[in-house]
Write a protein that holds these residues in place. Structure first.
Motif, PDB file in Angstrom:
ATOM      1  N   VAL A  67      -7.446   2.541  -8.712  1.00 50.71           N
ATOM      2  CA  VAL A  67      -6.617   3.746  -8.802  1.00 50.71           C
ATOM      3  C   VAL A  67      -6.527   4.280 -10.230  1.00 50.71           C
ATOM      4  CG1 VAL A  67      -5.225   3.221  -6.775  1.00 50.71           C
ATOM      5  CG2 VAL A  67      -4.503   2.380  -8.990  1.00 50.71           C
ATOM      6  N   SER A  68      -6.886   3.478 -11.216  1.00 49.20           N
ATOM      7  CA  SER A  68      -6.807   3.919 -12.605  1.00 49.20           C
ATOM      8  C   SER A  68      -8.126   4.542 -13.037  1.00 49.20           C
ATOM      9  CB  SER A  68      -6.494   2.737 -13.530  1.00 49.20           C
ATOM     10  OG  SER A  68      -5.247   2.195 -13.227  1.00 49.20           O
ATOM     11  N   ALA A  69      -8.016   5.630 -13.769  1.00 44.73           N
ATOM     12  CA  ALA A  69      -9.174   6.286 -14.367  1.00 44.73           C
ATOM     13  C   ALA A  69      -8.822   6.583 -15.814  1.00 44.73           C
ATOM     14  CB  ALA A  69      -9.532   7.557 -13.616  1.00 44.73           C
ATOM     15  N   THR A  70      -9.342   5.783 -16.710  1.00 47.33           N
ATOM     16  CA  THR A  70      -8.979   5.908 -18.114  1.00 47.33           C
ATOM     17  C   THR A  70      -9.578   7.163 -18.722  1.00 47.33           C
ATOM     18  OG1 THR A  70      -8.841   3.530 -18.345  1.00 47.33           O
ATOM     19  CG2 THR A  70      -9.097   4.778 -20.362  1.00 47.33           C
ATOM     20  N   GLY A  71      -8.756   7.840 -19.478  1.00 47.85           N
ATOM     21  CA  GLY A  71      -9.194   8.981 -20.268  1.00 47.85           C
ATOM     22  C   GLY A  71      -8.679   8.787 -21.684  1.00 47.85           C
ATOM     23  N   TRP A  72      -8.313   9.884 -22.319  1.00 52.29           N
ATOM     24  CA  TRP A  72      -7.798   9.800 -23.675  1.00 52.29           C
ATOM     25  C   TRP A  72      -6.327   9.417 -23.728  1.00 52.29           C
ATOM     26  CZ3 TRP A  72     -10.202   9.389 -28.076  1.00 52.29           C
ATOM     27  CH2 TRP A  72     -11.527   9.773 -28.146  1.00 52.29           C
ATOM     28  N   GLY A  73      -5.602   9.555 -22.643  1.00 51.93           N
ATOM     29  CA  GLY A  73      -4.173   9.261 -22.626  1.00 51.93           C
ATOM     30  C   GLY A  73      -3.831   7.851 -23.078  1.00 51.93           C
ATOM     31  N   PRO A  74      -4.401   6.829 -22.446  1.00 48.01           N
ATOM     32  CA  PRO A  74      -4.085   5.464 -22.873  1.00 48.01           C
ATOM     33  C   PRO A  74      -4.513   5.158 -24.307  1.00 48.01           C
ATOM     34  CG  PRO A  74      -5.072   5.442 -20.696  1.00 48.01           C
ATOM     35  CD  PRO A  74      -5.189   6.838 -21.213  1.00 48.01           C
ATOM     36  N   VAL A  75      -5.604   5.762 -24.750  1.00 46.88           N
ATOM     37  CA  VAL A  75      -6.065   5.533 -26.123  1.00 46.88           C
ATOM     38  C   VAL A  75      -5.063   6.114 -27.112  1.00 46.88           C
ATOM     39  CG1 VAL A  75      -7.893   6.042 -27.779  1.00 46.88           C
ATOM     40  CG2 VAL A  75      -8.479   5.490 -25.414  1.00 46.88           C
ATOM     41  N   LEU A  76      -4.581   7.319 -26.828  1.00 40.33           N
ATOM     42  CA  LEU A  76      -3.589   7.945 -27.711  1.00 40.33           C
ATOM     43  C   LEU A  76      -2.277   7.168 -27.701  1.00 40.33           C
ATOM     44  CD1 LEU A  76      -4.277  11.711 -26.945  1.00 40.33           C
ATOM     45  CD2 LEU A  76      -4.988  10.390 -28.942  1.00 40.33           C
ATOM     46  N   VAL A  77      -1.889   6.639 -26.551  1.00 32.05           N
ATOM     47  CA  VAL A  77      -0.675   5.818 -26.480  1.00 32.05           C
ATOM     48  C   VAL A  77      -0.857   4.550 -27.301  1.00 32.05           C
ATOM     49  CG1 VAL A  77       0.767   4.437 -24.927  1.00 32.05           C
ATOM     50  CG2 VAL A  77       0.113   6.750 -24.277  1.00 32.05           C
ATOM     51  N   ALA A  78      -2.026   3.933 -27.241  1.00 29.18           N
ATOM     52  CA  ALA A  78      -2.292   2.723 -28.032  1.00 29.18           C
ATOM     53  C   ALA A  78      -2.245   3.031 -29.529  1.00 29.18           C
ATOM     54  CB  ALA A  78      -3.640   2.128 -27.649  1.00 29.18           C
TER      55      ALA A  78
ATOM     56  N   SER B  40       0.812  -1.210   0.000  1.00 28.91           N
ATOM     57  CA  SER B  40       0.000   0.000   0.000  1.00 28.91           C
ATOM     58  C   SER B  40       0.849   1.266   0.000  1.00 28.91           C
ATOM     59  CB  SER B  40      -0.951  -0.002   1.199  1.00 28.91           C
ATOM     60  OG  SER B  40      -0.199  -0.016   2.398  1.00 28.91           O
ATOM     61  N   ALA B  41       2.114   1.186   0.439  1.00 26.82           N
ATOM     62  CA  ALA B  41       2.986   2.352   0.444  1.00 26.82           C
ATOM     63  C   ALA B  41       3.544   2.650  -0.946  1.00 26.82           C
ATOM     64  CB  ALA B  41       4.130   2.141   1.428  1.00 26.82           C
ATOM     65  N   ARG B  42       3.507   1.675  -1.833  1.00 28.19           N
ATOM     66  CA  ARG B  42       4.040   1.849  -3.186  1.00 28.19           C
ATOM     67  C   ARG B  42       3.116   2.741  -4.008  1.00 28.19           C
ATOM     68  NH1 ARG B  42       2.733  -0.680  -7.631  1.00 28.19           N
ATOM     69  NH2 ARG B  42       1.619  -2.373  -6.577  1.00 28.19           N
ATOM     70  N   ARG B  43       3.711   3.592  -4.824  1.00 28.56           N
ATOM     71  CA  ARG B  43       2.899   4.430  -5.715  1.00 28.56           C
ATOM     72  C   ARG B  43       2.201   3.573  -6.755  1.00 28.56           C
ATOM     73  NH1 ARG B  43       5.719   9.231  -8.544  1.00 28.56           N
ATOM     74  NH2 ARG B  43       3.622   9.408  -9.307  1.00 28.56           N
ATOM     75  N   PRO B  44       0.960   3.886  -7.069  1.00 28.19           N
ATOM     76  CA  PRO B  44       0.258   3.086  -8.086  1.00 28.19           C
ATOM     77  C   PRO B  44       0.883   3.291  -9.464  1.00 28.19           C
ATOM     78  CG  PRO B  44      -1.111   4.914  -7.344  1.00 28.19           C
ATOM     79  CD  PRO B  44       0.113   4.911  -6.493  1.00 28.19           C
ATOM     80  N   ARG B  45       0.884   2.229 -10.241  1.00 27.33           N
ATOM     81  CA  ARG B  45       1.431   2.295 -11.602  1.00 27.33           C
ATOM     82  C   ARG B  45       0.368   2.876 -12.531  1.00 27.33           C
ATOM     83  NH1 ARG B  45       3.476  -2.785  -9.474  1.00 27.33           N
ATOM     84  NH2 ARG B  45       5.718  -2.549  -9.245  1.00 27.33           N
ATOM     85  N   ASP B  46       0.830   3.604 -13.544  1.00 25.53           N
ATOM     86  CA  ASP B  46      -0.056   4.331 -14.442  1.00 25.53           C
ATOM     87  C   ASP B  46      -0.077   3.661 -15.814  1.00 25.53           C
ATOM     88  OD1 ASP B  46      -1.670   6.458 -15.388  1.00 25.53           O
ATOM     89  OD2 ASP B  46       0.115   7.513 -16.117  1.00 25.53           O
ATOM     90  N   LYS B  47      -1.261   3.571 -16.419  1.00 25.70           N
ATOM     91  CA  LYS B  47      -1.399   2.947 -17.729  1.00 25.70           C
ATOM     92  C   LYS B  47      -0.642   3.712 -18.812  1.00 25.70           C
ATOM     93  CE  LYS B  47      -5.510   1.338 -18.948  1.00 25.70           C
ATOM     94  NZ  LYS B  47      -6.982   1.202 -19.081  1.00 25.70           N
ATOM     95  N   VAL B  48      -0.670   5.029 -18.750  1.00 23.02           N
ATOM     96  CA  VAL B  48       0.018   5.833 -19.756  1.00 23.02           C
ATOM     97  C   VAL B  48       1.531   5.635 -19.647  1.00 23.02           C
ATOM     98  CG1 VAL B  48       0.465   8.181 -20.563  1.00 23.02           C
ATOM     99  CG2 VAL B  48      -1.840   7.522 -19.908  1.00 23.02           C
ATOM    100  N   ALA B  49       2.040   5.602 -18.419  1.00 24.75           N
ATOM    101  CA  ALA B  49       3.481   5.404 -18.223  1.00 24.75           C
ATOM    102  C   ALA B  49       3.914   4.029 -18.730  1.00 24.75           C
ATOM    103  CB  ALA B  49       3.844   5.570 -16.750  1.00 24.75           C
ATOM    104  N   VAL B  50       3.139   3.001 -18.404  1.00 21.80           N
ATOM    105  CA  VAL B  50       3.466   1.655 -18.876  1.00 21.80           C
ATOM    106  C   VAL B  50       3.432   1.626 -20.400  1.00 21.80           C
ATOM    107  CG1 VAL B  50       2.699  -0.751 -18.939  1.00 21.80           C
ATOM    108  CG2 VAL B  50       2.639   0.501 -16.806  1.00 21.80           C
ATOM    109  N   GLY B  51       2.403   2.218 -21.001  1.00 24.25           N
ATOM    110  CA  GLY B  51       2.279   2.223 -22.460  1.00 24.25           C
ATOM    111  C   GLY B  51       3.403   2.962 -23.148  1.00 24.25           C
ATOM    112  N   LEU B  52       3.765   4.132 -22.627  1.00 27.73           N
ATOM    113  CA  LEU B  52       4.852   4.899 -23.246  1.00 27.73           C
ATOM    114  C   LEU B  52       6.200   4.212 -23.080  1.00 27.73           C
ATOM    115  CD1 LEU B  52       3.892   8.595 -22.415  1.00 27.73           C
ATOM    116  CD2 LEU B  52       3.933   7.484 -24.653  1.00 27.73           C
ATOM    117  N   LEU B  53       6.451   3.658 -21.893  1.00 29.37           N
ATOM    118  CA  LEU B  53       7.709   2.934 -21.697  1.00 29.37           C
ATOM    119  C   LEU B  53       7.802   1.729 -22.627  1.00 29.37           C
ATOM    120  CD1 LEU B  53       8.124   3.032 -17.814  1.00 29.37           C
ATOM    121  CD2 LEU B  53       9.629   4.085 -19.516  1.00 29.37           C
ATOM    122  N   ALA B  54       6.692   0.999 -22.782  1.00 26.93           N
ATOM    123  CA  ALA B  54       6.701  -0.165 -23.665  1.00 26.93           C
ATOM    124  C   ALA B  54       6.876   0.250 -25.122  1.00 26.93           C
ATOM    125  CB  ALA B  54       5.414  -0.961 -23.495  1.00 26.93           C
ATOM    126  N   CYS B  55       6.239   1.340 -25.511  1.00 26.57           N
ATOM    127  CA  CYS B  55       6.316   1.793 -26.899  1.00 26.57           C
ATOM    128  C   CYS B  55       7.694   2.353 -27.242  1.00 26.57           C
ATOM    129  CB  CYS B  55       5.237   2.846 -27.153  1.00 26.57           C
ATOM    130  SG  CYS B  55       5.139   3.417 -28.857  1.00 26.57           S
TER     131      CYS B  55
END
Length: 154
Positions: free
Chosen positions: A109-120, A14-29
Motif C-alpha cells: 500500500v505504500s508508494a514512496t515519493g519525496w514526502g518521506p525523504v523530506l520528512v527524514a 483489512s477494514a483498517r485504513r493503511p498507515r502512511d509513512k509521511v504521517a508516521v514520520g511527521l507525528l514522530a518528528c
C-alpha cells in the motif's frame, strides 16, 4: 457476508485504513515527545510514553519556578530525541518492510515519493538542533550545580 466472516480477525485488519509513512514520520518528528506516532501505529505501550511526558511536564511546571531549567524537563529530551530518530527510520524504511511491519495483511500500500525523504531531512535537521540544545542545557545545568561557573555571567 456472514456473521463469522464479519467477526474474523482478518476482516478487521483489512477494514483498517493503511498507515502512511509521511504521517508516521511527521507525528514522530513533531509530537514524538508524547508518543503520538506510537498511538498512530497502535503500539501496545503507547500510554507509557504519554504518561511519562505528562508526569515530567507536571513536575517541571509544579515544583520548579523556572520550568525549563530543571531535571524533570531534561527527561523530556529522551522521548523527543527518540521521536526524531524514529521519524527518520520510518521515513527511510523500504516500502515492503514498512508495509510488513505497519500494514500487515494489506499487501503493498505504500508508494514512496519525496514526502518521506523530506520528512527524514526535517527530522535530522530539527533533531540535531534539539539534541545540541539538550546537551548544552544539561552541561550548563551541571556546571552551575557544581559551582564551576561561579563568577561568570551567562
Amino acid at each position: 457476508m456472514t456473521q463469522a466472516q464479519a467477526s474474523s480477525p482478518l476482516s478487521a485488519v483489512s477494514a483498517r485504513r493503511p498507515r502512511d509513512k509521511v504521517a508516521v514520520g511527521l507525528l514522530a518528528c513533531l509530537l514524538g515527545v508524547v508518543g503520538a506516532h506510537w498511538w498512530y501505529l497502535g503500539r501496545r505501550h503507547a500510554w507509557l510514553v504519554t504518561a511519562f511526558a505528562a508526569v515530567s511536564l507536571f513536575c517541571a511546571v509544579r515544583f520548579y519556578p523556572v520550568w525549563y531549567d530543571n531535571p524533570a524537563f531534561f527527561l523530556l529530551f529522551i522521548p523527543m530525541i527518540d521521536g526524531f530518530i524514529e521519524s527518520a527510520v520510518y521515513s527511510l524504511m523500504s516500502d515492503e518492510k514498512f508495509d510488513r511491519i505497519c500494514n500487515p495483511g494489506q499487501g503493498k500500500v505504500s508508494a514512496t515519493g519525496w514526502g518521506p525523504v523530506l520528512v527524514a531531512i526535517l527530522a535530522c535537521l530539527v533533531g540535531a538542533i534539539v539534541s545540541m540544545f539538550a546537551i548544552a542545557m544539561v552541561v550548563v545545568y551541571v556546571w552551575v550545580a557544581m559551582g564551576w561557573l561561579d563568577g561568570y555571567v551567562l
